[in-house]
Structure formats: C-alpha cells, structure tokens
Scaffold this active site. Sequence first.
Site, PDB file in Angstrom:
ATOM      1  N   ARG A  94       0.814  -1.233   0.000  1.00 13.49           N
ATOM      2  CA  ARG A  94       0.000   0.000   0.000  1.00 13.49           C
ATOM      3  C   ARG A  94       0.841   1.274   0.000  1.00 13.49           C
ATOM      4  NH1 ARG A  94      -3.019  -3.137   3.612  1.00 13.49           N
ATOM      5  NH2 ARG A  94      -4.907  -3.949   2.629  1.00 13.49           N
ATOM      6  N   LYS A  97       3.685  12.273 -10.901  1.00 15.59           N
ATOM      7  CA  LYS A  97       2.860  11.366 -11.719  1.00 15.59           C
ATOM      8  C   LYS A  97       3.631  10.063 -11.900  1.00 15.59           C
ATOM      9  CE  LYS A  97       0.056  14.246 -14.809  1.00 15.59           C
ATOM     10  NZ  LYS A  97      -0.126  14.603 -16.227  1.00 15.59           N
ATOM     11  N   GLU A 127      11.194  19.724 -23.855  1.00 18.10           N
ATOM     12  CA  GLU A 127      10.424  20.056 -22.644  1.00 18.10           C
ATOM     13  C   GLU A 127      10.990  21.303 -21.964  1.00 18.10           C
ATOM     14  OE1 GLU A 127       7.596  18.627 -22.181  1.00 18.10           O
ATOM     15  OE2 GLU A 127       7.893  16.936 -23.546  1.00 18.10           O
ATOM     16  N   LYS A 178       8.404  23.864 -13.487  1.00 19.80           N
ATOM     17  CA  LYS A 178       7.510  22.706 -13.331  1.00 19.80           C
ATOM     18  C   LYS A 178       6.994  22.614 -11.900  1.00 19.80           C
ATOM     19  CE  LYS A 178       6.130  18.179 -14.440  1.00 19.80           C
ATOM     20  NZ  LYS A 178       6.297  16.916 -15.079  1.00 19.80           N
ATOM     21  N   GLU A 236      -3.789  18.085 -11.610  1.00 18.58           N
ATOM     22  CA  GLU A 236      -4.187  18.496 -12.958  1.00 18.58           C
ATOM     23  C   GLU A 236      -5.657  18.899 -13.055  1.00 18.58           C
ATOM     24  OE1 GLU A 236      -2.092  16.374 -16.028  1.00 18.58           O
ATOM     25  OE2 GLU A 236      -3.639  16.842 -17.485  1.00 18.58           O
ATOM     26  N   ARG A 275      -2.104  23.027 -14.290  1.00 17.78           N
ATOM     27  CA  ARG A 275      -1.161  22.014 -14.774  1.00 17.78           C
ATOM     28  C   ARG A 275      -1.360  21.706 -16.257  1.00 17.78           C
ATOM     29  NH1 ARG A 275       1.114  17.039 -11.151  1.00 17.78           N
ATOM     30  NH2 ARG A 275       2.485  16.177 -12.693  1.00 17.78           N
ATOM     31  N   ASN A 290       0.614  21.016 -21.156  1.00 23.09           N
ATOM     32  CA  ASN A 290       0.234  20.335 -22.400  1.00 23.09           C
ATOM     33  C   ASN A 290       0.537  21.163 -23.640  1.00 23.09           C
ATOM     34  OD1 ASN A 290      -0.763  18.158 -20.987  1.00 23.09           O
ATOM     35  ND2 ASN A 290      -2.785  19.070 -20.755  1.00 23.09           N
ATOM     36  N   HIS A 309       1.624  19.684 -26.934  1.00 28.17           N
ATOM     37  CA  HIS A 309       1.420  18.239 -26.851  1.00 28.17           C
ATOM     38  C   HIS A 309       0.127  17.773 -27.507  1.00 28.17           C
ATOM     39  CE1 HIS A 309       4.822  18.502 -24.248  1.00 28.17           C
ATOM     40  NE2 HIS A 309       4.833  17.202 -24.010  1.00 28.17           N
ATOM     41  N   HIS A 353       1.089  15.103 -29.836  1.00 25.65           N
ATOM     42  CA  HIS A 353       0.686  13.700 -29.647  1.00 25.65           C
ATOM     43  C   HIS A 353       0.004  13.153 -30.886  1.00 25.65           C
ATOM     44  CE1 HIS A 353       0.750  13.543 -24.979  1.00 25.65           C
ATOM     45  NE2 HIS A 353       1.825  13.006 -25.489  1.00 25.65           N
ATOM     46  N   HIS A 375       9.297  11.544 -29.407  1.00 29.20           N
ATOM     47  CA  HIS A 375       8.404  12.418 -28.644  1.00 29.20           C
ATOM     48  C   HIS A 375       8.859  13.876 -28.757  1.00 29.20           C
ATOM     49  CE1 HIS A 375       5.529  13.575 -25.608  1.00 29.20           C
ATOM     50  NE2 HIS A 375       6.484  14.172 -24.922  1.00 29.20           N
TER      51      HIS A 375
HETATM   52  N1  LIG Z   1       5.621  11.418 -15.001  1.00 29.41           N
HETATM   53  C1  LIG Z   1       5.626  12.444 -15.825  1.00 29.41           C
HETATM   54  O1  LIG Z   1       5.186  13.549 -15.483  1.00 29.41           O
HETATM   55  C2  LIG Z   1       6.223  12.282 -17.194  1.00 29.41           C
HETATM   56  C3  LIG Z   1       6.476  13.404 -17.991  1.00 29.41           C
HETATM   57  C4  LIG Z   1       7.070  13.205 -19.240  1.00 29.41           C
HETATM   58  C5  LIG Z   1       7.388  11.926 -19.676  1.00 29.41           C
HETATM   59  N2  LIG Z   1       7.105  10.865 -18.874  1.00 29.41           N
HETATM   60  C6  LIG Z   1       7.445   9.497 -19.304  1.00 29.41           C
HETATM   61  O2  LIG Z   1       8.854   9.427 -19.471  1.00 29.41           O
HETATM   62  C7  LIG Z   1       9.138   8.372 -20.384  1.00 29.41           C
HETATM   63  C8  LIG Z   1      10.192   8.836 -21.354  1.00 29.41           C
HETATM   64  O3  LIG Z   1      11.341   9.184 -20.610  1.00 29.41           O
HETATM   65  P1  LIG Z   1      12.803   9.064 -21.248  1.00 29.41           P
HETATM   66  O4  LIG Z   1      12.835   9.809 -22.514  1.00 29.41           O
HETATM   67  O5  LIG Z   1      13.764   9.371 -20.183  1.00 29.41           O
HETATM   68  O6  LIG Z   1      12.836   7.519 -21.672  1.00 29.41           O
HETATM   69  P2  LIG Z   1      13.646   6.278 -21.114  1.00 29.41           P
HETATM   70  O7  LIG Z   1      13.595   6.178 -19.650  1.00 29.41           O
HETATM   71  O8  LIG Z   1      13.175   5.118 -21.901  1.00 29.41           O
HETATM   72  O9  LIG Z   1      15.159   6.641 -21.515  1.00 29.41           O
HETATM   73  C9  LIG Z   1      15.509   6.769 -22.874  1.00 29.41           C
HETATM   74  C10 LIG Z   1      16.701   5.885 -23.206  1.00 29.41           C
HETATM   75  O10 LIG Z   1      17.874   6.470 -22.650  1.00 29.41           O
HETATM   76  C11 LIG Z   1      18.572   5.503 -21.863  1.00 29.41           C
HETATM   77  N3  LIG Z   1      19.265   6.255 -20.834  1.00 29.41           N
HETATM   78  C12 LIG Z   1      18.714   6.970 -19.823  1.00 29.41           C
HETATM   79  N4  LIG Z   1      19.672   7.634 -19.162  1.00 29.41           N
HETATM   80  C13 LIG Z   1      20.853   7.329 -19.747  1.00 29.41           C
HETATM   81  C14 LIG Z   1      22.190   7.742 -19.534  1.00 29.41           C
HETATM   82  N5  LIG Z   1      22.514   8.638 -18.591  1.00 29.41           N
HETATM   83  N6  LIG Z   1      23.155   7.216 -20.329  1.00 29.41           N
HETATM   84  C15 LIG Z   1      22.828   6.353 -21.335  1.00 29.41           C
HETATM   85  N7  LIG Z   1      21.568   5.953 -21.598  1.00 29.41           N
HETATM   86  C16 LIG Z   1      20.603   6.440 -20.817  1.00 29.41           C
HETATM   87  C17 LIG Z   1      17.500   4.553 -21.398  1.00 29.41           C
HETATM   88  O11 LIG Z   1      18.047   3.311 -21.062  1.00 29.41           O
HETATM   89  C18 LIG Z   1      16.617   4.486 -22.636  1.00 29.41           C
HETATM   90  O12 LIG Z   1      17.171   3.592 -23.557  1.00 29.41           O
HETATM   91  C19 LIG Z   1       7.824   8.002 -21.061  1.00 29.41           C
HETATM   92  O13 LIG Z   1       7.384   6.784 -20.540  1.00 29.41           O
HETATM   93  C20 LIG Z   1       6.883   9.113 -20.638  1.00 29.41           C
HETATM   94  O14 LIG Z   1       5.552   8.672 -20.538  1.00 29.41           O
HETATM   95  C21 LIG Z   1       6.544  11.013 -17.652  1.00 29.41           C
END
Ligand SMILES: NC(=O)c1ccc[n+]([C@@H]2O[C@H](COP(=O)([O-])OP(=O)(O)OC[C@H]3O[C@@H](n4cnc5c(N)ncnc54)[C@H](O)[C@@H]3O)[C@@H](O)[C@H]2O)c1
Length: 360
Positions: A111, A133, A175, A213, A223, A227, A231, A234, A238, A253
């Site tokens: 939990r 999130k 971003e 942020k 949101e 918040r 978007n 986006h 998207h 993205h």
């Molecule tokens: N929670 C939120 O508010 C929020 C906001 C935006 C995006 N997201 C989520 O974030 C995700 C995308 O994040 P991302 O772009 O970081 O993707 P990711 O975590 O898949 O990382 C991208 C790639 O980079 C690699 N990587 C990460 N750090 C590294 C480093 N220092 N050196 C070498 N390789 C490295 C990872 O292994 C992966 O292959 C999506 O799932 C999206 O939905 C969440």
Amino acid sequence: MKTIPSRTGAIHIGDIADGLDRQLDALRPSGVLLLADENTARHCLPRLGPAFHDFPICVLPPGEAHKTLDSCQRVWGAMVAHRLDRESVLVNLGGGMITDLGGFAAACYQRGIRFVHIPTSLLGMADAAIGGKTGVDFMGFKNYIGAFRAPEWIWIDPGFLRTLPEAEMRNGLAECVKHAIIGSAALWQRLAVECPVPDGQWTDLLADNAQVKCRIVDEDPEEQGLRKALNFGHTIGHALESHFLDKPRPLSHGEAVALGMLAESCMAHQKGLLGEDDFSVITEIIDWWLTPVRTVIPTFAALEPWLLGDKKKRAGRVGFSLPDRIGHCLTAIPATDDEIKQALAWLNHHLAHGPDRPGS
Ligand SMILES: NC(=O)c1ccc[n+]([C@@H]2O[C@H](COP(=O)([O-])OP(=O)(O)OC[C@H]3O[C@@H](n4cnc5c(N)ncnc54)[C@H](O)[C@@H]3O)[C@@H](O)[C@H]2O)c1
C-alpha cells in the site's frame, strides 16, 4: 548543490558526490532496492558511491515497451525477495520509463513505500521525475494505470548526461523549451543565449527549468487547471506522434512536441493571443534549438482521430494550452477545425520554406 522545495518532492541539483549518500541515510531506510534499466545499470550505476553498490538491484530491459505491469511484477518480486517492508526505500535510477514505473511499483507495494528518483535522461531531469505522476502503459494506452505519488526527493546530476545518446537529449530539450515558453522568461533568456548548452551551464538551466515545473504542479498537483499549461505543444504533438507511429520514419516524442509547439504557437498568434514579436522569436528558438524534422505534415482529417481522442478534450472538443506571451500560458482554449487546419498549413509551409509568417 542547490535544493528546490516542492510539494511533490524536494529537488537537489548538483554532483551526486555532494551528498547523495547523506540524503539516503537521512531517510533511515530499513532496506533499499535499486531499480535501473540495462543502460542506466551500465552507464549510471558506476557513478554512484560505494554504499550503493551493496544494495540489491532490479534491472529491467530498456525502453517504453517495458513500461508495463509485467515489469512491475518483476520489481514487486525483487521487493519481496529482498524483504522490503514499509520502512524501505526504492531508488529509481533511470529515465522517465524507470521513474514512472518505479514510482508506481513503490506506490502499490504494501500500500505504498517510499521512493526516490535519480533521473539520468534529460527528459527525466527536465520533466518526468518532477511532479508526482507515476504509472505504466496498458493495452496499448500510455500511462493508463498509475497514481499521483511523490518521491521523498529527486536528485538531478547533469553529469549523467555525458553518456545519454544525442537523440534522447532532444526529447528533454523540447520540454525545457516548453517550460520556458509557458512559465519563465528567465529560462527563456538562458536558452536564447547559448545553444548547445556548455557542460557547466546545465545545473543552472535545469534549476530554472525545475522551478517552472514545481511552481505549476505545486499549485495544481492533480491536474485540475493550471497544470494543463504543461500540455502546450502536446495536443498536436501527440496527434503527430501517433500518426507517424506506423510510418517508415516515426517521430520521437521530442520531435513531435517541437512540431506541436510550432503549430500551437501559430494558433495562439492567429487567435490574437500571442503578439507578432513573441511568435517570431518562439519559432526562431524552436528552429535553432530543436531543428524541427522537415517532414510533410498530414492533413487535419488524418490527425482528427487523435485530436478528438486527446485526454485534454472538453465536451468533445480539444482544449488547447496556448501561450499569450513568453513565460505565460492560457489553458482550455477552444479551437475550431479551421483554426487547427490553418495552423497545420502554416507549419507545412514553415517546414518547407523557412520562417514565413501566416498570411505572408
Ligand atoms: N511522469 C511524468 O510527469 C512524465 C512526464 C514526461 C514523460 N514521462 C514518461 O517518461 C518516459 C520517457 O522518458 P525518457 O525519454 O527518459 O525515456 P527512457 O527512460 O526510456 O530513456 C531513454 C533511453 O535512454 C537511456 N538512458 C537513460 N539515461 C541514460 C544515460 N545517462 N546514459 C545512457 N543511456 C541512458 C535509457 O536506457 C533508454 O534507452 C515516457 O514513458 C513518458 O511517458 C513522464
């Protein structure tokens, strides 16, 4: 090391050698589990202090395809195997995939146990790790299963960026540019001066970025209103990302958001919300920083299914988040089909011919 207080987890920004161990000790965890993907285990784990090498680790395959309940089960299995209890802490070391999934896994285990984020991608540092999130993808829908749950703290160390592939850097940069447009003229000034960011400047830039942020999510953690400003870019972004998903050259993205911000800035300008000067400088900075993909933009009809299916829609119509000046954004702005069509037409023209204004 700088600290930015936030209701969704204080953010420490600086070299991890500057107190990461102490921050974890301060939580007095009964047990610790590290979560990483194969890339962050290889590139980022060795940078953590010796104490971290004694903790058990759960390593997932990298990539969005693994942001699933199956992966959560692996994390929960490791938590049980290593006897994590309600006083334990999960340390999420990775990009947004790991921080989203790890936050959710921790939020559900017994939990809810505590967790911390050490984001290693620029997108993670600039966006995903901040704001509370968490979640996983489900049956083809992004982030459909999740929860709002804040980490104890987030540690942002730009040193991790040295091993991040260039294509991944762009996702995070998009971003940062968005945060500047919707919430900070000061961050905008930083971006307007230097591109690419010199190594030593990331700390200040990410601190300014995190302030934007945090201010937005602290005012509206679940949101309900403000918040939605996040978007910006986006809604059309998207739709473009989804449209190109099964094409020979899908959009990342960050690429989709860059195109979305151009189109939505144009819409803000056409609606008389965003002045000519700000519109002009926004397009210049996006062109300079994010080098938008020179692709042919699909028609409104082709994008419509995704625009209508967008989670931000109000009463069946898309509600846009649009800037009315650099550093400020309005939310839930309705747009007619014609306005969207005009913005897409301008974007097509802009990509094909360079920086002409609509109507020119
Ligand atoms: N929670 C939120 O508010 C929020 C906001 C935006 C995006 N997201 C989520 O974030 C995700 C995308 O994040 P991302 O772009 O970081 O993707 P990711 O975590 O898949 O990382 C991208 C790639 O980079 C690699 N990587 C990460 N750090 C590294 C480093 N220092 N050196 C070498 N390789 C490295 C990872 O292994 C992966 O292959 C999506 O799932 C999206 O939905 C969440």
